[in-house]
Scaffold this motif. Structure first.
Motif, mmCIF file in Angstrom:
data_model
loop_
_atom_site.group_PDB
_atom_site.id
_atom_site.type_symbol
_atom_site.label_atom_id
_atom_site.label_comp_id
_atom_site.label_asym_id
_atom_site.label_seq_id
_atom_site.Cartn_x
_atom_site.Cartn_y
_atom_site.Cartn_z
ATOM 1 N N SER A 30 0.850 -1.192 0.000
ATOM 2 C CA SER A 30 0.000 0.000 0.000
ATOM 3 C C SER A 30 0.883 1.238 0.000
ATOM 4 C CB SER A 30 -0.916 0.018 1.224
ATOM 5 O OG SER A 30 -1.822 -1.071 1.205
ATOM 6 N N SER A 31 0.592 2.159 -0.892
ATOM 7 C CA SER A 31 1.354 3.399 -0.987
ATOM 8 C C SER A 31 0.530 4.544 -0.419
ATOM 9 C CB SER A 31 1.718 3.686 -2.438
ATOM 10 O OG SER A 31 2.399 4.915 -2.546
ATOM 11 N N LEU A 32 1.115 5.277 0.529
ATOM 12 C CA LEU A 32 0.467 6.434 1.135
ATOM 13 C C LEU A 32 1.190 7.698 0.705
ATOM 14 C CD1 LEU A 32 -0.041 5.097 4.783
ATOM 15 C CD2 LEU A 32 -1.494 4.757 2.764
ATOM 16 N N ALA A 33 0.435 8.769 0.552
ATOM 17 C CA ALA A 33 1.021 10.015 0.057
ATOM 18 C C ALA A 33 1.992 10.634 1.045
ATOM 19 C CB ALA A 33 -0.092 11.014 -0.278
ATOM 20 N N GLY A 34 1.809 10.349 2.340
ATOM 21 C CA GLY A 34 2.711 10.900 3.347
ATOM 22 C C GLY A 34 2.351 12.296 3.802
ATOM 23 N N ARG A 35 1.112 12.727 3.551
ATOM 24 C CA ARG A 35 0.705 14.080 3.923
ATOM 25 C C ARG A 35 0.120 14.156 5.328
ATOM 26 N NH1 ARG A 35 -2.219 15.763 -1.788
ATOM 27 N NH2 ARG A 35 -0.308 15.960 -3.031
ATOM 28 N N VAL A 36 -0.191 13.005 5.918
ATOM 29 C CA VAL A 36 -0.729 12.957 7.278
ATOM 30 C C VAL A 36 0.370 12.474 8.208
ATOM 31 C CG1 VAL A 36 -2.455 11.907 8.782
ATOM 32 C CG2 VAL A 36 -3.057 12.531 6.440
ATOM 33 N N ALA A 37 0.559 13.183 9.327
ATOM 34 C CA ALA A 37 1.677 12.883 10.223
ATOM 35 C C ALA A 37 1.569 11.489 10.833
ATOM 36 C CB ALA A 37 1.751 13.949 11.318
ATOM 37 N N ASP A 38 0.363 11.089 11.207
ATOM 38 C CA ASP A 38 0.173 9.801 11.870
ATOM 39 C C ASP A 38 -0.971 9.051 11.199
ATOM 40 O OD1 ASP A 38 0.366 7.720 13.676
ATOM 41 O OD2 ASP A 38 -0.887 8.698 15.187
ATOM 42 N N PRO A 39 -0.737 8.504 10.010
ATOM 43 C CA PRO A 39 -1.827 7.869 9.254
ATOM 44 C C PRO A 39 -2.229 6.532 9.850
ATOM 45 C CG PRO A 39 0.243 7.511 8.135
ATOM 46 C CD PRO A 39 0.547 8.425 9.296
ATOM 47 N N ARG A 40 -3.433 6.117 9.546
ATOM 48 C CA ARG A 40 -3.866 4.769 9.868
ATOM 49 C C ARG A 40 -3.228 3.831 8.858
ATOM 50 N NH1 ARG A 40 -10.015 6.733 10.659
ATOM 51 N NH2 ARG A 40 -9.988 7.110 12.900
ATOM 52 N N LEU A 41 -2.498 2.857 9.351
ATOM 53 C CA LEU A 41 -1.738 1.988 8.464
ATOM 54 C C LEU A 41 -2.539 0.745 8.092
ATOM 55 C CD1 LEU A 41 1.796 2.177 10.095
ATOM 56 C CD2 LEU A 41 0.905 3.495 8.155
ATOM 57 N N PRO A 42 -2.460 0.325 6.849
ATOM 58 C CA PRO A 42 -3.156 -0.889 6.419
ATOM 59 C C PRO A 42 -2.370 -2.145 6.752
ATOM 60 C CG PRO A 42 -2.016 0.084 4.574
ATOM 61 C CD PRO A 42 -1.785 1.005 5.742
ATOM 62 N N VAL A 43 -3.002 -3.289 6.561
ATOM 63 C CA VAL A 43 -2.327 -4.574 6.671
ATOM 64 C C VAL A 43 -1.362 -4.719 5.500
ATOM 65 C CG1 VAL A 43 -2.682 -7.069 6.646
ATOM 66 C CG2 VAL A 43 -4.316 -5.589 7.841
ATOM 67 N N GLY A 44 -0.228 -5.355 5.738
ATOM 68 C CA GLY A 44 0.725 -5.600 4.669
ATOM 69 C C GLY A 44 1.819 -4.551 4.617
ATOM 70 N N GLU A 45 2.582 -4.575 3.546
ATOM 71 C CA GLU A 45 3.688 -3.634 3.396
ATOM 72 C C GLU A 45 3.164 -2.228 3.078
ATOM 73 O OE1 GLU A 45 6.920 -5.005 0.872
ATOM 74 O OE2 GLU A 45 6.065 -7.022 0.953
#
Length: 246
Positions: free
Chosen positions: A29-44
């Protein structure tokens, strides 16, 4: 077999949770990185941008995902366009997963506008105490409205410029109707501005606005790239991935 999910939404997390246990699949899963403390998904998880459509195409060519699922926010137009370009360039199957938008009910008073700028232009004639729920990156658009008072809600603190008369609350959904009703009453809000994000996590503000008789300025979703298969349900996305990943 690698599956790349362009995520950051509840649907993206749900999809990762469904796919990760399947034998033979590796989910990133790729996150944009704009949220300081994002909710992380299962997996890499990878965080940060790819460097535009060409950068994403290079990543796909290097890592070889069998499929890509664009499950980003409905207003992440640039990322969706990059995904369409990169997948077309590399011949990689692409699926768009988008939750449905909201629909106006008979007791709602909505003004649909095509952009944040149009929302700002419409506000002076609708109210003076604004509930602004369009995200921290939108505040500069409303900064020139010096005659209005804003209650702005975002996950992370906004950066200037911001409206001179603004009170910021930091919060993350899901929200309740009771909580939204209390905010409207406590701050004497008389108009709501929001994006047509859809989903249940933030729908409560629309119910509370309807109850209070507040007009709602609803920013329509941006256009999506053509030629991309789209679904609105996580189960349908799982079926598509299994069909295309083999």
């Amino acid at each position: 077999m690698l599956v790349l999910i362009l995520g950051g939404t509840a649907e993206a997390r749900a999809l990762a949770a469904e796919l990760a246990p399947l034998p033979g699949l590796r989910v990133v899963s790729s996150l944009a990185g704009r949220v300081a403390d994002p909710r992380l998904p299962v997996g890499e998880v990878r965080s940060g941008g790819f460097g535009g459509p060409d950068g994403l195409a290079r990543w796909i060519a290097e890592h070889g995902p069998r499929v890509v699922v664009d499950a980003t926010h409905p207003f992440a137009q640039r990322m969706s366009e990059s995904a369409a370009h990169a997948c077309a360039a590399t011949g990689t199957p692409l699926l768009g997963l988008r939750r449905p938008g909201w629909s106006e009910g008979p007791e709602d008073v909505w003004l649909r506008v095509p952009s944040l700028r149009a929302a700002a232009d419409a506000l002076p004639g609708l109210g003076s105490r604004v509930f602004l729920t369009t995200g921290r990156r939108s505040l500069p658009v409303f900064a020139p409205l010096t005659g209005l008072w804003f209650l702005a809600r975002s996950v992370d603190p906004p950066e200037p410029p911001v409206p001179p008369n603004v009170h910021v609350i930091l919060a993350r959904g899901p929200y309740t109707v009771a909580g939204e009703r209390a905010l409207i009453g406590e701050h004497r809000l008389d108009v709501l501005v929001t994006k047509d994000s859809g989903g249940e996590q933030t729908r409560a503000k629309l119910v509370a606005a309807r109850e209070a008789g507040l007009p709602v300025v609803m920013v329509d979703r941006p256009a999506t790239p053509g030629g991309v298969t789209r679904v609105t349900d996580v189960a349908d996305a799982v079926t598509w991935v299994r069909d295309h990943a083999g």
